[in-house]
Design a protein around this motif. Structure first.
Motif, PDB file in Angstrom:
ATOM      1  N   LEU A 142       0.810  27.475  16.279  1.00 54.50           N
ATOM      2  CA  LEU A 142       1.215  26.777  17.017  1.00 54.50           C
ATOM      3  C   LEU A 142      -0.468  26.931  17.766  1.00 54.50           C
ATOM      4  O   LEU A 142      -0.793  28.275  18.804  1.00 54.50           O
ATOM      5  CB  LEU A 142       2.495  27.023  17.840  1.00 54.50           C
ATOM      6  N   ARG A 143      -1.439  25.746  18.245  1.00 58.17           N
ATOM      7  CA  ARG A 143      -1.992  25.597  19.486  1.00 58.17           C
ATOM      8  C   ARG A 143      -1.097  26.000  21.234  1.00 58.17           C
ATOM      9  O   ARG A 143       0.038  25.111  20.889  1.00 58.17           O
ATOM     10  CB  ARG A 143      -3.497  24.787  19.335  1.00 58.17           C
ATOM     11  N   SER A 144      -2.600  25.510  21.854  1.00 56.74           N
ATOM     12  CA  SER A 144      -2.178  25.831  23.039  1.00 56.74           C
ATOM     13  C   SER A 144      -2.099  24.216  23.870  1.00 56.74           C
ATOM     14  O   SER A 144      -3.575  23.984  23.886  1.00 56.74           O
ATOM     15  CB  SER A 144      -2.691  26.960  23.961  1.00 56.74           C
ATOM     16  N   PRO A 145      -1.962  23.818  24.596  1.00 56.46           N
ATOM     17  CA  PRO A 145      -0.074  24.143  24.268  1.00 56.46           C
ATOM     18  C   PRO A 145       1.056  23.259  23.413  1.00 56.46           C
ATOM     19  O   PRO A 145       0.248  22.416  22.988  1.00 56.46           O
ATOM     20  CB  PRO A 145      -0.004  23.510  26.245  1.00 56.46           C
ATOM     21  N   THR A 146       1.767  24.014  23.002  1.00 59.29           N
ATOM     22  CA  THR A 146       2.482  22.859  22.468  1.00 59.29           C
ATOM     23  C   THR A 146       3.812  22.662  23.141  1.00 59.29           C
ATOM     24  O   THR A 146       4.679  24.516  23.492  1.00 59.29           O
ATOM     25  CB  THR A 146       2.791  23.796  20.737  1.00 59.29           C
ATOM     26  N   THR A 147       4.442  21.593  23.304  1.00 59.06           N
ATOM     27  CA  THR A 147       5.680  22.001  24.450  1.00 59.06           C
ATOM     28  C   THR A 147       6.830  20.805  24.036  1.00 59.06           C
ATOM     29  O   THR A 147       6.826  19.957  22.734  1.00 59.06           O
ATOM     30  CB  THR A 147       5.462  22.246  25.737  1.00 59.06           C
TER      31      THR A 147
END
Length: 512
Positions: A142-147
């Motif tokens: 999970l990298r930023s962002p993961t939404t």
């Protein structure tokens, strides 16, 4: 925080020059003029034709499929074209028997395409479910962002879930929350570190460490085709089992110096990859879950950690839900499962009752006794009550000499029968809780000797246990799965109806 592009991430993780794209021309979503202009600008800015990159490469010499989001392309959002690209890649990986490493970085569903984009979550999840049903590994970074929809579909289905340090990860994006509720989202909640603390992420690590951890995990996850050598390995340094009073074993099992599951892993196992929590927002420090290898045999290990339990924090429902996660991993990956029992008992509290402790014990029993994977249970120390029993019904049951199993601690049994605790030694003897007593009833297959007490020889003892576990796993993996499962069910169907010779069992450190 600076954001690494999808292409740079793949260059860092995969072996040099091995990436090969699977991407074809994106499906036409018939965009209106404004949306078409947005797509054109995103393509010019990133040099990509969509928000996801798919393909294959070598990771430490192992062929893997990769899925990665490019956040610079319309915030990594997933529409019909991106969703179709992801599904086609997952389906190809499944056909070709490849593990998948997925690296989302996305704001979620592409709003310009509306509900039809939202529904891409369904087919993405279905494709990943089919991949896992084929016993193929699915790893997530999970990298930023993961939404949003990315987190709620392909970002949350990993066998192993890793995350970038300080990454923003959550279902509802903070900007949307602020707009809807006219207040900022609480700080520190939607972070990789907080999700790890709550058992939703297994580890937080920078991109430069991803290849090492993924390689270690895949070396175990992809080893289900392991076949042992025709001749079993010798069993050196075995120790005869001594005939000692049950109460002596109870006291020995409670020594603070006695080695536990972490020492067993550190001394006797290799390629250990710890996992965290239930994957459903809970962590219990009394349970260890890991991928590991005993000598050359891979397994999923779940064990009760004696140092993570106390009078104030006994094993609760979350511990058993973490155990069930381990059982699911073994089933989905086609790997053997090792359970380690070492507990003074389950929590007795309002929270445990309301959290469904009894139901979790029942579900553990039902799932473990019917699990299709090979299973080995190790009674390492204390085995008190339902929390211990929940990890017991395996194909083969090993017990340390001072391991024991009882519905209550001997003091509790004494309180029921004699209305005091002073008769605990007598109750321990009368109830047949010793490892040798359990072997006589057919419950335990192997008793592992201790030189007086494992606390006095922790390294030698753990190595002895590791060899015993390896031998049992290797033999089980060579057996027909259907026959093995049927034999396990018949074994527990007949518990209490047959007895063995206690004298023969006590004569050697390894008894079958």
């Amino acid at each position: 925080m600076s954001r690494m592009s999808a292409s740079t991430l793949l260059e860092q993780v995969l072996d040099d020059g091995t990436f090969s794209s699977w991407d074809t021309t994106p499906v036409d979503v018939c965009p209106g003029p404004e949306y078409a202009a947005e797509l054109r600008r995103a393509r010019e800015r990133t040099g990509l034709d969509e928000s996801v990159i798919t393909g294959e490469g070598q990771l430490r010499g192992r062929r893997v499929a990769v899925l990665a989001c490019e956040f610079g392309f319309l915030a990594g959002s997933i529409g019909v074209a991106a969703g179709e690209r992801l599904v086609q890649a997952v389906e190809r990986a499944t056909r070709e028997g490849l593990p998948i490493l997925a690296a989302p970085a996305s704001g979620g569903t592409r709003m310009q395409e509306g509900t039809v984009a939202f529904l891409q979550m369904v087919k993405i999840a279905a494709a990943i479910a089919a991949h896992k049903a084929a016993h193929l590994p699915y790893l997530v970074y999970l990298r930023s962002p993961t939404t949003g929809g990315a987190f709620a579909s392909w970002g949350s289905l990993g066998h192993l879930t890793l995350a970038e340090p300080r990454a923003l990860i959550g279902f509802l994006g903070p900007r949307v929350y602020a707009a809807l509720y006219d207040a900022p989202f609480p700080e520190g909640v939607q972070t990789a570190e907080n999700l790890r603390a709550h058992g939703l992420v297994d580890a937080v690590l920078p991109p430069e460490q991803l290849a090492e951890i993924a390689d270690r995990a895949l070396s175990i996850m992809t080893a289900r085709s392991y076949r042992p050598a025709a001749a079993p390995r010798p069993a050196p340094d075995e120790v005869a089992v001594q005939d000692v009073p049950a109460w002596d074993s109870v006291l020995a099992s409670r020594r603070t110096e006695r080695p536990g599951v972490w020492q067993l892993l550190q001394i006797a196992a290799t390629d250990v990859v710890p996992l965290t929590g239930t994957g459903q927002g809970e962590v219990d420090p009394g349970v260890v879950l890991a991928l590991a290898r005993f000598d050359d045999v891979p397994c999923v290990l779940l064990g009760q950690d004696r140092r993570g339990q106390s009078a104030e924090h006994s094993l609760g429902p979350a511990a058993l839900r973490a155990a069930r996660r381990g059982m699911r991993l073994a089933a989905e990956l086609g790997l053997p499962l090792v359970t380690v029992i070492d507990t003074a008992g389950a929590a007795l509290s309002q929270q445990a009752e309301e959290g469904g402790l009894a139901g979790e014990i029942a579900r553990c029993l039902a799932e473990l006794v019917t699990l299709q994977a090979p299973t080995v249970s190790l009674l390492l120390g204390q085995g008190t009550g339902g929390a211990a029993l929940a990890l017991l019904p395996a194909d083969r049951v090993l017990a340390a000499q001072h391991g024991w199993l009882s519905p209550l601690p001997p003091e509790g049994a004494s309180a029921i029968v004699h209305r005091d605790v002073s008769h605990a030694p007598e109750m321990a003897a009368a109830q047949g809780i010793r490892s040798t007593d359990l072997a006589a009833t057919g419950l335990v297959d192997v008793v592992i000797g201790e030189r007086c007490d494992a606390a006095d020889e922790p390294v030698a003892f753990c190595r002895r246990v590791g060899r015993a576990v390896q031998r049992e796993l290797a033999q089980l993996m060579a057996e027909d799965p259907g026959q093995r499962t049927a034999r396990r069910l018949q074994r527990y169907r007949r518990i209490g109806l047959e007895r063995r010779s206690a004298r023969a069992i006590a004569a050697t450190g390894i008894s079958t």
